[in-house]
Write a protein that holds these residues in place. Structure first.
Motif, PDB file in Angstrom:
ATOM      1  N   LEU A   1       0.875  -1.176   0.000  1.00  0.00           N
ATOM      2  CA  LEU A   1       0.000   0.000   0.000  1.00  0.00           C
ATOM      3  C   LEU A   1       0.907   1.220   0.000  1.00  0.00           C
ATOM      4  O   LEU A   1       1.718   1.401   0.919  1.00  0.00           O
ATOM      5  CB  LEU A   1      -0.903   0.006   1.227  1.00  0.00           C
ATOM      6  CG  LEU A   1      -1.823   1.216   1.367  1.00  0.00           C
ATOM      7  CD1 LEU A   1      -2.820   1.269   0.217  1.00  0.00           C
ATOM      8  CD2 LEU A   1      -2.561   1.193   2.702  1.00  0.00           C
TER       9      LEU A   1
ATOM     10  N   VAL B   1      -2.734   0.751  -4.527  1.00  0.00           N
ATOM     11  CA  VAL B   1      -2.668  -0.654  -4.136  1.00  0.00           C
ATOM     12  C   VAL B   1      -1.773  -1.371  -5.142  1.00  0.00           C
ATOM     13  O   VAL B   1      -2.028  -1.315  -6.350  1.00  0.00           O
ATOM     14  CB  VAL B   1      -4.074  -1.282  -4.109  1.00  0.00           C
ATOM     15  CG1 VAL B   1      -3.986  -2.794  -3.893  1.00  0.00           C
ATOM     16  CG2 VAL B   1      -4.919  -0.641  -3.016  1.00  0.00           C
TER      17      VAL B   1
ATOM     18  N   ALA C   1      -9.935  -4.337  -2.288  1.00  0.00           N
ATOM     19  CA  ALA C   1      -9.017  -3.470  -1.550  1.00  0.00           C
ATOM     20  C   ALA C   1      -9.097  -2.034  -2.044  1.00  0.00           C
ATOM     21  O   ALA C   1      -9.112  -1.090  -1.244  1.00  0.00           O
ATOM     22  CB  ALA C   1      -7.587  -4.002  -1.683  1.00  0.00           C
TER      23      ALA C   1
ATOM     24  N   ALA D   1      -8.842   3.753  -3.108  1.00  0.00           N
ATOM     25  CA  ALA D   1      -7.557   3.922  -3.784  1.00  0.00           C
ATOM     26  C   ALA D   1      -7.728   4.722  -5.063  1.00  0.00           C
ATOM     27  O   ALA D   1      -8.756   4.650  -5.738  1.00  0.00           O
ATOM     28  CB  ALA D   1      -6.952   2.558  -4.093  1.00  0.00           C
TER      29      ALA D   1
ATOM     30  N   VAL E   1      -4.525   1.147  -8.941  1.00  0.00           N
ATOM     31  CA  VAL E   1      -3.975  -0.172  -8.688  1.00  0.00           C
ATOM     32  C   VAL E   1      -2.777  -0.332  -9.612  1.00  0.00           C
ATOM     33  O   VAL E   1      -2.869  -0.034 -10.814  1.00  0.00           O
ATOM     34  CB  VAL E   1      -5.009  -1.285  -8.945  1.00  0.00           C
ATOM     35  CG1 VAL E   1      -4.345  -2.657  -8.955  1.00  0.00           C
ATOM     36  CG2 VAL E   1      -6.103  -1.248  -7.885  1.00  0.00           C
TER      37      VAL E   1
END
Length: 816
Positions: free
Chosen positions: A721, A730, A756, A762, A765
């Motif tokens: 992270l 992420v 996540a 977030a 990714v």
């Protein structure tokens, strides 16, 4: 209480008025609702810093408006609350009044009840309630510290003529009665008057007077609005001036109403603005609101409704102003941002091109100058945004002792005393200024709906109102406990124990909003162990991102992919236990490419001191003839064989080779071996690359190997992270460029990454690998999972060919 570490943390504080997003109906009468919302904002301290948000019949808010409001970062998200009188004036017959018997009042009875209760405010509509929850969920307004419900949108819910959401009203600091200001009349109906009202204020009747003023032509209002914030501002229309006598000065010398409301307040910009001027084209409520929000954030924005394009004079004046702006921006390599919520990009460019045809032609060196100084799309709102602050005490710094735990979370050891205004001239009968508290670098991501409890130590008896804001924490300094009547100001303030969560604790608090929790996975716990032995996470990252990575991998024969015949030296590498190898300093230096011994010696001394490596000898047992490693701590003139327990003399018969003296050999801690194996090192390599791309090294932080749990059971995990320049990323890191060996495994990993990203809000990714490329099918799997799982936009990025720095010399060269 166990104190992990005590440090001093520098807090930077600033006082400011609240930022408020006021929602209003975007129906066919939206212009009238907008004026009422503007009038409500114009009745509060620093009301020029509030923004307006329209919603449609389904409670939907346009995406561009929602993005801009999120960047604005409101302290309160409120609905404009119209009274009975306002509802009847805007939409006659829309108010339904019950007769107490299950029916509705009609005719004279209804009219009499409305006349008797003109200022009664009915409850919010379904659409308004839906819109308010939508905006509050996207932003991080103040929430009750006593409620765990994430849908609890705000402590304040409505604003209007009779309800000011608990804000400081103008009556508290402005003298009553007409005063000389520039402001439109509430009865003016042109779009030019609406825009001037939104950007300069619409004073209440006690300051504007009861008699209506004639509305000037819209052309004059647009002309003045275009230059009103410039030192070359044109003369305002005479009817724009309220109060004062003729001898009070020229009209342009009068302040605007919003300037009057900014008592003790100044606009301050933090950071560099990548885009500084926006032009919003379109005739809808969302177009108007978007331009008004950009005007607050960027300080300069233009709304171009059809009213401007239909009037040749207004159009020509706007085109000339934009042409001049383009020239100014070209000098610094910037462009205008053209945007609309109602028009396509092609239509926006067509309208802008038609508009600019009426602009004057600029001639340089006898050649007409062409201008392509615009880009279609919303401006970047990551930095350089304006906000209103009290002029006194901006940037004040305070050093305060904090306890720092192993996860990087800092908790103040003493209570925080909020600053109070002393020089601003404000006399506040209630405490309602706000305090921004910022650390540098910021320890946790901003906003994102973080629960207020994450910012306070659990031992606060009366938790104050606090939230995660644009630059850190924002605190309402008013005490929530008992305050005695007549208490002095210092006795009416909260003294909280503040908490600045580290990245892992922040992720846990974010996931906790939906009943999940976050902890280090087994791999993460191993990495934390090694980092603690080395002294810091950065020390471990630096070790992995060095030429020594290849050398340290030689200690694990599975990772090194080199088989060495048992019990024999091969260039200083001894393989005794199949998968476990022992290396000499010479072998480590050769594998790392170092020809100079001091670098190798410094590394080995550091690892041995941290108890991550052991120095010793490889010795043979004269009884069982098996060789084994003996650390320095276990050596004496006699040594005992760990296999057969025989006692042996430390002499030449025990040497593994025929050399005169044995060679020092090193053993690596099992946990460090696992951390630096092929997959274990990739997250550190990815983190180093992300850090190298950060604008400043201090604006980067990361946390390795996390897993998300639901009811105590793992439901997702990811490798890293990262918090980079305010973005939350992420990271999934693999040595091979795919997510798993089977299709089911790859689909499951994609879904877990998307979960996540949703729980942590977030921004991106990142798929990272040391291979040459990522499997494109897996990339599309992740992209599809993000679209299905996340309601907010999440970027997908890939990084390939991750590797530590090359050695300083060829590995084949013999070290000296």
């Amino acid at each position: 209480m166990t104190i992990d570490a005590v440090e001093f943390l520098t807090l930077e504080t600033a006082m400011r008025p609240p930022r408020v997003a006021i929602l209003f109906s975007g129906d066919d009468n939206w212009r009238r609702w907008a004026r009422l919302a503007i009038a409500a904002a114009s009745s509060t301290w620093a009301g020029g810093g509030h923004v307006f948000v329209p919603y449609d019949s389904d409670g939907h808010v346009e995406a561009l408006v929602l993005d801009a409001v999120a960047a604005y970062d409101p302290d309160h998200v409120v609905l404009y609350a119209p009274t009975f009188a306002e509802l009847e004036a805007v939409e006659p017959g829309s108010v339904q009044v019950g007769d107490g018997r299950g029916g509705l009042l009609e005719g004279d009875e209804r009219a009499e009840l409305l006349r008797a209760n003109p200022n009664f405010v009915p409850g919010p509509t379904r659409q308004g309630h839906t819109a308010r929850l939508l905006v509050a969920a996207r932003c991080t307004p103040f929430r009750s510290p006593y409620r765990d419900d994430p849908d609890r949108a705000d402590l304040q819910s409505r604003i209007g003529v009779e309800s000011y959401a608990g804000l400081v009203t103008a009556e508290r600091f402005l003298p009553t009665g007409p005063m000389r200001v520039l402001a439109p009349d509430p009865g003016w109906t042109s779009d030019g008057a609406l825009w001037v009202s939104a950007t300069h204020g619409l004073p209440p009747a006690q300051w504007s007077g009861s008699s209506a003023r004639p509305e000037p032509p819209a052309t004059e209002l647009w002309k003045w609005a275009l230059g009103s914030r410039s030192w070359l501002a044109p003369t305002p229309p005479p009817d724009l001036v309220i109060g004062g006598a003729a001898e009070d000065g020229e009209p342009e010398q009068a302040p605007t109403w919003f300037a009057r409301l900014d008592s003790g307040v100044a606009e301050i910009v933090q950071g560099y603005a990548h885009d500084r001027i926006a032009v919003v084209l379109g005739d809808t409520a969302s177009d108007f609101a978007l331009a008004a929000i950009y005007s607050v954030l960027l300080r300069t924005a233009h709304w171009v409704p059809d009213e401007v394009l239909r009037d040749p004079s207004s159009e020509a004046h706007l085109a000339g102003a934009l042409r001049s702006t383009q020239l100014d921006l070209e000098h610094v390599g910037e462009k205008l941002n053209l945007v609309s919520t109602s028009l396509s990009s092609d239509r926006v460019e067509e309208q802008f091109a038609a508009l600019m045809r009426s602009a004057p032609v600029v001639v340089i060196d006898d050649e007409p100058r062409s201008h392509e100084g615009f880009t279609t799309g919303p401006p970047a709102l990551e930095s350089g945004l304006a906000s209103r602050y009290l002029e006194e005490g901006v940037g004040s710094q305070l050093a305060i002792p904090v306890r720092v735990d192993a996860g990087g979370t800092s908790t103040t050891l003493t209570s925080f005393m909020p600053p109070t205004p002393t020089q601003s001239g404000l006399i506040l009968n209630s405490v309602y200024w706000l305090v921004d508290v910022q650390t540098r670098p910021q320890s946790f991501p901003s906003g994102r709906g973080l629960a207020p409890g994450a910012l306070l130590a659990p031992d606060n008896e009366w938790p104050p109102t606090i939230r995660a804001s644009r630059f850190g924490s924002t605190l309402n300094p008013a005490s929530q406990g008992f305050v005695a009547a007549g208490a002095v100001m210092s006795g009416r303030l909260a003294r909280p124990i503040l908490r600045f969560p580290g990245l892992r604790d922040w992720a846990d608090a974010m996931a906790g909003r939906e009943g999940h929790s976050v902890r280090h996975s087994a791999s993460g716990q191993r990495a934390q162990f090694v980092a603690s032995r080395l002294g810091s996470r950065q020390a471990l990252t630096d070790l992995v991102n060095s030429p020594f990575l290849h050398a340290l991998r030689q200690f694990d024969r599975r990772a090194s992919q080199v088989r060495v015949k048992s019990k024999r030296h091969v260039d200083g590498v001894v393989d005794l236990d199949g998968d476990r190898a022992y290396l000499s300093a010479q072998a480590i230096g050769k594998a790392a490419g170092y020809a100079v011994v001091p670098e190798v010696r410094e590394l080995l001394d550091r690892l041995c001191t941290a108890e991550l490596a052991r120095r010793g000898l490889i010795l043979k047992c004269t009884s069982c003839r098996r060789a084994s490693f003996h650390s320095v701590d276990s050596l004496s003139q006699l040594f005992r064989c760990p296999r057969c327990d025989a006692s042996n003399a430390l002499n030449a018969h025990a040497w593994l080779t025929k050399s005169a003296e044995p060679e020092w050999t090193y053993d690596l801690h099992s946990t460090l071996r696992e951390v630096i194996n092929q997959d274990g090192a990739v997250p550190f390599l990815a983190g180093e690359q992300l850090a190298s791309r950060a604008q400043r090294r201090v604006s980067y932080d990361d946390c390795p190997e996390l897993e998300i749990l639901r009811d105590g059971k793992p439901v997702a995990e990811f490798d890293l992270l990262a918090h980079v320049d305010g973005e939350v990323i992420v990271v999934e890191a693999k040595s091979a460029g795919h997510l798993g060996t089977t299709a089911a495994m790859r689909k499951a990993t994609a879904r877990k990454l998307a979960l996540a990203a949703r729980l942590l809000r977030a921004d991106a990714v990142c798929l990272a690998t040391s291979a040459t490329e990522w499997n494109q099918t897996d990339v599309e799997r992740v992209r599809s999972a993000l679209t299905e799982e996340c309601s907010h936009a999440v970027a997908l990025r890939t990084v390939e060919l991750l590797a530590p720095p090359p050695p300083p010399i060829a590995a084949s060269e013999e070290p000296t």
